[in-house]
Scaffold this motif. Sequence first.
Motif, PDB file in Angstrom:
ATOM      1  N   ASP A 177       4.172   8.148  -0.430  1.00 56.96           N
ATOM      2  CA  ASP A 177       4.766   7.717   0.846  1.00 56.96           C
ATOM      3  C   ASP A 177       6.285   7.743   0.857  1.00 56.96           C
ATOM      4  OD1 ASP A 177       2.161   6.743   2.056  1.00 56.96           O
ATOM      5  OD2 ASP A 177       2.229   5.584   0.195  1.00 56.96           O
ATOM      6  N   ASN A 226       0.796  -1.240   0.000  1.00 57.21           N
ATOM      7  CA  ASN A 226       0.000   0.000   0.000  1.00 57.21           C
ATOM      8  C   ASN A 226       0.825   1.286   0.000  1.00 57.21           C
ATOM      9  OD1 ASN A 226      -2.400  -1.479   0.085  1.00 57.21           O
ATOM     10  ND2 ASN A 226      -2.242  -1.647   2.324  1.00 57.21           N
ATOM     11  N   LYS A 227       2.123   1.180  -0.182  1.00 57.21           N
ATOM     12  CA  LYS A 227       2.963   2.394  -0.228  1.00 57.21           C
ATOM     13  C   LYS A 227       3.143   2.826  -1.682  1.00 57.21           C
ATOM     14  CE  LYS A 227       4.183   2.171   4.209  1.00 57.21           C
ATOM     15  NZ  LYS A 227       3.528   3.013   5.192  1.00 57.21           N
ATOM     16  N   ASN A 285       0.613  16.118   4.494  1.00 59.32           N
ATOM     17  CA  ASN A 285      -0.831  15.860   4.405  1.00 59.32           C
ATOM     18  C   ASN A 285      -1.198  14.431   4.742  1.00 59.32           C
ATOM     19  OD1 ASN A 285      -2.472  17.925   3.934  1.00 59.32           O
ATOM     20  ND2 ASN A 285      -2.376  17.824   1.684  1.00 59.32           N
ATOM     21  N   ASN A 286      -0.304  13.494   4.326  1.00 57.60           N
ATOM     22  CA  ASN A 286      -0.522  12.055   4.585  1.00 57.60           C
ATOM     23  C   ASN A 286      -0.310  11.699   6.038  1.00 57.60           C
ATOM     24  OD1 ASN A 286      -0.597  11.454   1.874  1.00 57.60           O
ATOM     25  ND2 ASN A 286       1.433  10.487   1.803  1.00 57.60           N
ATOM     26  N   TYR A 296      -0.130  12.155  -7.505  1.00 58.77           N
ATOM     27  CA  TYR A 296      -0.982  12.285  -6.304  1.00 58.77           C
ATOM     28  C   TYR A 296      -2.461  12.129  -6.670  1.00 58.77           C
ATOM     29  CZ  TYR A 296      -3.047  13.968  -2.022  1.00 58.77           C
ATOM     30  OH  TYR A 296      -3.796  14.054  -0.876  1.00 58.77           O
ATOM     31  N   TYR A 327      -3.031   8.327  -7.114  1.00 58.94           N
ATOM     32  CA  TYR A 327      -2.882   7.392  -5.973  1.00 58.94           C
ATOM     33  C   TYR A 327      -3.398   7.951  -4.640  1.00 58.94           C
ATOM     34  CZ  TYR A 327       0.122   4.825  -9.195  1.00 58.94           C
ATOM     35  OH  TYR A 327       0.607   4.142 -10.280  1.00 58.94           O
ATOM     36  N   LYS A 328      -3.571   9.272  -4.570  1.00 56.16           N
ATOM     37  CA  LYS A 328      -4.084   9.960  -3.360  1.00 56.16           C
ATOM     38  C   LYS A 328      -3.099   9.969  -2.184  1.00 56.16           C
ATOM     39  CE  LYS A 328      -7.932  10.564  -5.553  1.00 56.16           C
ATOM     40  NZ  LYS A 328      -7.704  11.530  -6.618  1.00 56.16           N
ATOM     41  N   HIS A 329      -1.943   9.419  -2.368  1.00 53.61           N
ATOM     42  CA  HIS A 329      -0.884   9.598  -1.362  1.00 53.61           C
ATOM     43  C   HIS A 329       0.479   9.321  -1.990  1.00 53.61           C
ATOM     44  CE1 HIS A 329      -0.877   5.115  -0.336  1.00 53.61           C
ATOM     45  NE2 HIS A 329      -2.044   5.260  -0.903  1.00 53.61           N
ATOM     46  N   TYR A 376       2.814  16.983   0.340  1.00 49.43           N
ATOM     47  CA  TYR A 376       1.938  15.810   0.208  1.00 49.43           C
ATOM     48  C   TYR A 376       2.178  14.853   1.371  1.00 49.43           C
ATOM     49  CZ  TYR A 376       1.008  17.351  -4.597  1.00 49.43           C
ATOM     50  OH  TYR A 376       0.623  18.064  -5.702  1.00 49.43           O
ATOM     51  N   MET A 377       3.434  14.673   1.735  1.00 44.21           N
ATOM     52  CA  MET A 377       3.752  13.758   2.841  1.00 44.21           C
ATOM     53  C   MET A 377       3.203  14.305   4.164  1.00 44.21           C
ATOM     54  SD  MET A 377       7.578  12.352   2.044  1.00 44.21           S
ATOM     55  CE  MET A 377       7.844  11.104   0.777  1.00 44.21           C
ATOM     56  N   GLY A 384       5.997  10.143   5.929  1.00 42.98           N
ATOM     57  CA  GLY A 384       6.611   9.659   4.691  1.00 42.98           C
ATOM     58  C   GLY A 384       8.080   9.348   4.916  1.00 42.98           C
TER      59      GLY A 384
END
Length: 245
Positions: free
Chosen positions: A83, A4-5, A129-130, A76, A79-81, A126-127, A133
């Motif tokens: 990592d 899932n990464k 936000n996740n 992004y 995949y919406k993320h 982005y990281m 990372g």
Amino acid sequence: MLENKVAIITGGTRGIGFETVKLFKENKAEVILFGSREESVSKAVEELKNIGMNVSGYWPNLSDINDIEDVVKKIYDKYKHIDILVNNAGISANKKIEDTTSLEFKNIMDLNVNAIFNTSKVVVPYMKNNGGGVILNTSSMVSIYGQSSGVGYPTSKFAVNGITKSLSRELAPFNIRVNAVAPGIIKTDMVANLKKEMIEPLIKTIPLGRIGQPRDIANAFLFLASDMASYITGEILSVDGAARS
Ligand code: NAD
């Protein structure tokens, strides 16, 4: 280890980067590789497809932050993320200072150092936000003691260690770990381009008695990218058969 990464790997078309792409895929990550040209990216993506690995590839100009932003946004959105970022693209040098132009010195710093700044700057929001990372950088054993020609190369790798250590401190509160791997002499095109007279005596001095393989470095990246390294940040991990000493 990376289920899932989503991982972006620069310089992923051959050598250490290509092997890291394969190992991350074997460990169930979604992998996006970056290369310098459309042709080399397509060739790498095709080669991976032939062994059953589905990887997408892009060739942003790593000196152009807008170009990187466009590509990373596409990734992004899909995949919406994001990592993991592996900043692996790099070029070396071996000429004496009198034969090296300022432009050649600048070009090495542009790719080996400034590009790491650019990709990290784009990916970090982005990281954050996740909720976290991992950023991994490819350093070199010459970042420890320099080398006797091609001054731009070790200079750039000392800077890679500086970025790694500094960003690890800055980004730790956001659960973003930043580490580097410092390879010794690894069997890739980069080494094939160096003079035999320069490389062979060096290999003889490696305490573990052999040249490193791209998989030796990919294994270190896998460990540092995984949750097994969840308490490791700001580290420069030598993977060099003790060649540094
Ligand atoms: P390689 O020459 O086989 O691969 C270099 C990669 O960088 C390629 O994928 C290429 O597409 C990419 N690249 C080159 N110029 C680029 C550009 N202008 N823009 C974007 N991408 C570009 O080399 P390698 O040995 O696999 O090296 C990978 C990393 O490992 C480099 O950072 C290198 O400094 C480091 N390293 C290698 C060794 C070694 O012995 N091979 C030792 C220490 C560190």
